[in-house]
Design a protein around this motif. Sequence first.
Motif, PDB file in Angstrom:
ATOM      1  N   PRO A  62       0.835  -1.210   0.000  1.00 33.46           N
ATOM      2  CA  PRO A  62       0.000   0.000   0.000  1.00 33.46           C
ATOM      3  C   PRO A  62       0.867   1.257   0.000  1.00 33.46           C
ATOM      4  N   PRO A  63       0.451   2.293  -0.717  1.00 31.70           N
ATOM      5  CA  PRO A  63       1.282   3.508  -0.824  1.00 31.70           C
ATOM      6  C   PRO A  63       1.711   4.088   0.516  1.00 31.70           C
ATOM      7  N   ALA A  64       0.811   4.100   1.499  1.00 29.66           N
ATOM      8  CA  ALA A  64       1.179   4.680   2.793  1.00 29.66           C
ATOM      9  C   ALA A  64       2.280   3.870   3.469  1.00 29.66           C
ATOM     10  N   MET A  65       2.209   2.549   3.365  1.00 32.56           N
ATOM     11  CA  MET A  65       3.252   1.713   3.959  1.00 32.56           C
ATOM     12  C   MET A  65       4.551   1.839   3.178  1.00 32.56           C
ATOM     13  N   LEU A  66       4.467   1.936   1.869  1.00 32.80           N
ATOM     14  CA  LEU A  66       5.661   2.097   1.046  1.00 32.80           C
ATOM     15  C   LEU A  66       6.400   3.366   1.435  1.00 32.80           C
ATOM     16  N   ALA A  67       5.668   4.467   1.594  1.00 32.19           N
ATOM     17  CA  ALA A  67       6.286   5.724   2.003  1.00 32.19           C
ATOM     18  C   ALA A  67       6.910   5.595   3.392  1.00 32.19           C
ATOM     19  N   TYR A 116       8.135   2.840   4.845  1.00 28.68           N
ATOM     20  CA  TYR A 116       9.368   2.066   4.761  1.00 28.68           C
ATOM     21  C   TYR A 116      10.516   2.945   4.258  1.00 28.68           C
ATOM     22  N   GLU A 117      10.245   3.754   3.249  1.00 30.67           N
ATOM     23  CA  GLU A 117      11.295   4.607   2.682  1.00 30.67           C
ATOM     24  C   GLU A 117      11.764   5.643   3.703  1.00 30.67           C
ATOM     25  N   GLU A 118      10.815   6.245   4.420  1.00 30.07           N
ATOM     26  CA  GLU A 118      11.161   7.276   5.401  1.00 30.07           C
ATOM     27  C   GLU A 118      11.943   6.683   6.571  1.00 30.07           C
ATOM     28  N   ALA A 119      11.516   5.527   7.059  1.00 35.16           N
ATOM     29  CA  ALA A 119      12.187   4.924   8.209  1.00 35.16           C
ATOM     30  C   ALA A 119      13.584   4.442   7.837  1.00 35.16           C
ATOM     31  N   ALA A 120      13.733   3.856   6.660  1.00 37.65           N
ATOM     32  CA  ALA A 120      15.051   3.375   6.236  1.00 37.65           C
ATOM     33  C   ALA A 120      16.049   4.515   6.117  1.00 37.65           C
ATOM     34  N   ALA A 121      15.566   5.696   5.781  1.00 40.09           N
ATOM     35  CA  ALA A 121      16.459   6.840   5.619  1.00 40.09           C
ATOM     36  C   ALA A 121      17.124   7.250   6.928  1.00 40.09           C
ATOM     37  N   THR A 122      16.596   6.782   8.063  1.00 43.97           N
ATOM     38  CA  THR A 122      17.214   7.097   9.353  1.00 43.97           C
ATOM     39  C   THR A 122      18.437   6.230   9.638  1.00 43.97           C
ATOM     40  N   CYS A 123      18.669   5.227   8.801  1.00 43.01           N
ATOM     41  CA  CYS A 123      19.821   4.327   8.979  1.00 43.01           C
ATOM     42  C   CYS A 123      20.588   4.237   7.677  1.00 43.01           C
ATOM     43  N   PRO A 124      21.624   5.043   7.481  1.00 40.92           N
ATOM     44  CA  PRO A 124      22.399   4.962   6.241  1.00 40.92           C
ATOM     45  C   PRO A 124      22.896   3.545   5.992  1.00 40.92           C
ATOM     46  N   GLY A 125      22.629   3.041   4.793  1.00 39.83           N
ATOM     47  CA  GLY A 125      23.035   1.690   4.447  1.00 39.83           C
ATOM     48  C   GLY A 125      21.920   0.667   4.533  1.00 39.83           C
ATOM     49  N   LEU A 126      20.786   1.042   5.141  1.00 46.34           N
ATOM     50  CA  LEU A 126      19.646   0.133   5.227  1.00 46.34           C
ATOM     51  C   LEU A 126      18.726   0.371   4.036  1.00 46.34           C
ATOM     52  N   PRO A 127      18.609  -0.581   3.124  1.00 46.68           N
ATOM     53  CA  PRO A 127      17.685  -0.411   2.002  1.00 46.68           C
ATOM     54  C   PRO A 127      16.239  -0.460   2.489  1.00 46.68           C
ATOM     55  N   TRP A 128      15.419   0.430   1.981  1.00 38.65           N
ATOM     56  CA  TRP A 128      14.006   0.402   2.366  1.00 38.65           C
ATOM     57  C   TRP A 128      13.362  -0.920   1.968  1.00 38.65           C
ATOM     58  N   THR A 129      13.925  -1.551   0.948  1.00 42.51           N
ATOM     59  CA  THR A 129      13.362  -2.805   0.467  1.00 42.51           C
ATOM     60  C   THR A 129      13.411  -3.907   1.524  1.00 42.51           C
ATOM     61  N   VAL A 130      14.421  -3.866   2.392  1.00 42.48           N
ATOM     62  CA  VAL A 130      14.515  -4.868   3.462  1.00 42.48           C
ATOM     63  C   VAL A 130      13.403  -4.659   4.480  1.00 42.48           C
ATOM     64  N   LEU A 131      13.180  -3.415   4.877  1.00 45.69           N
ATOM     65  CA  LEU A 131      12.063  -3.123   5.778  1.00 45.69           C
ATOM     66  C   LEU A 131      10.744  -3.562   5.157  1.00 45.69           C
ATOM     67  N   ALA A 132      10.577  -3.260   3.880  1.00 42.55           N
ATOM     68  CA  ALA A 132       9.336  -3.623   3.193  1.00 42.55           C
ATOM     69  C   ALA A 132       9.157  -5.129   3.141  1.00 42.55           C
ATOM     70  N   ALA A 133      10.235  -5.847   2.910  1.00 44.31           N
ATOM     71  CA  ALA A 133      10.142  -7.300   2.848  1.00 44.31           C
ATOM     72  C   ALA A 133       9.779  -7.879   4.204  1.00 44.31           C
TER      73      ALA A 133
END
Length: 315
Positions: free
Chosen positions: A58-63, A65-82
């Motif tokens: 869902p778009p809200a969850m996708l956004a 994941y991207e925002e939260a991953a940005a707080t950890c340099p090196g963490l791909p948002w795709t891992v959080l999403a998975a």
Amino acid sequence: MTNGFDTAPAGIGTKVAAGAAGLVLLVGILAAGAGTGLASVLGGGDSPPSAAAATQIPPAMLALYEEAAATCPGLPWTVLAAIGSVESGNDSSDLPGVHSGANPAGAEGPMQFEPATFAAYDEPVPPGGANPPSPYDPTDAVYAAARDLCANGAANGADLSAAVFAYDHSDTYVSEVLDLAQSYGQSQAQTVSADTAGAVAVDWALAQVGTPYVWGGETPGVGFDCSGFVQAAYKVAGITLPRVAQDQYDQTTKLTLDDPLTPGDLLFFGGGPSDVTHVGIYVGNGQMVDAPHTGADVRVESYGRWTDLVGATAV
């Protein structure tokens, strides 16, 4: 990026010999450091969502994941999403423990935290999160998951596999999450111009993923060896290459330290410029597609997993 490669393969320093043609490339790779290949495979913070991600998340969850991953340099948002997909279908599951209570193992919320683990990573409260933090709040849960992964190996892409294993102590879980994460990130190969020979070769090669390795093989749907696979991919693109990897290396244009890698470039491995034993096709973001060895299928993998890189060439 200080050289033409997205990642730095480990263990190749001993392959560098002064004056050896084609090996000038390796000096910069070695200097850049090692161990970032997996993060590149899975896509960085700016990796656009693939069609699979856009369809499944869902778009809200996708956004989120991207925002939260940005707080950890090196963490791909795709891992959080998975992880969110595996644990709760991105907060869509009605199973016990997702929106209230706990599952039989005691886990809570869309990211399925044990209470003590959530308490260790629930602060500071992220923008839009519940206060006090709640494991059932998607914002709190996803940000806590990002902090958990970051503390256990994801920071600067140091060891994403270890970070996911720390999240759920199962090798099967790690494989499931990382495979799904790879499908969520749109690689560079998916965004290059489709009218280039390299892009045509890459698109065709990616469509062969899952085809068995067969020594001497050069038949779609039946089997390939490494050089037969490369030759077949470029034949579709209208370019004739030699049949064996050594000849492919010898007859294509060598890339130097300052040359950026482009999808469709070839990556060669072996004992040196006169001892090439393997070849793969670069697809972007530190990945190549190749027919690796007997017992394996055509696959997409980080070229950094191979420790005997000889050089790269353009077709």
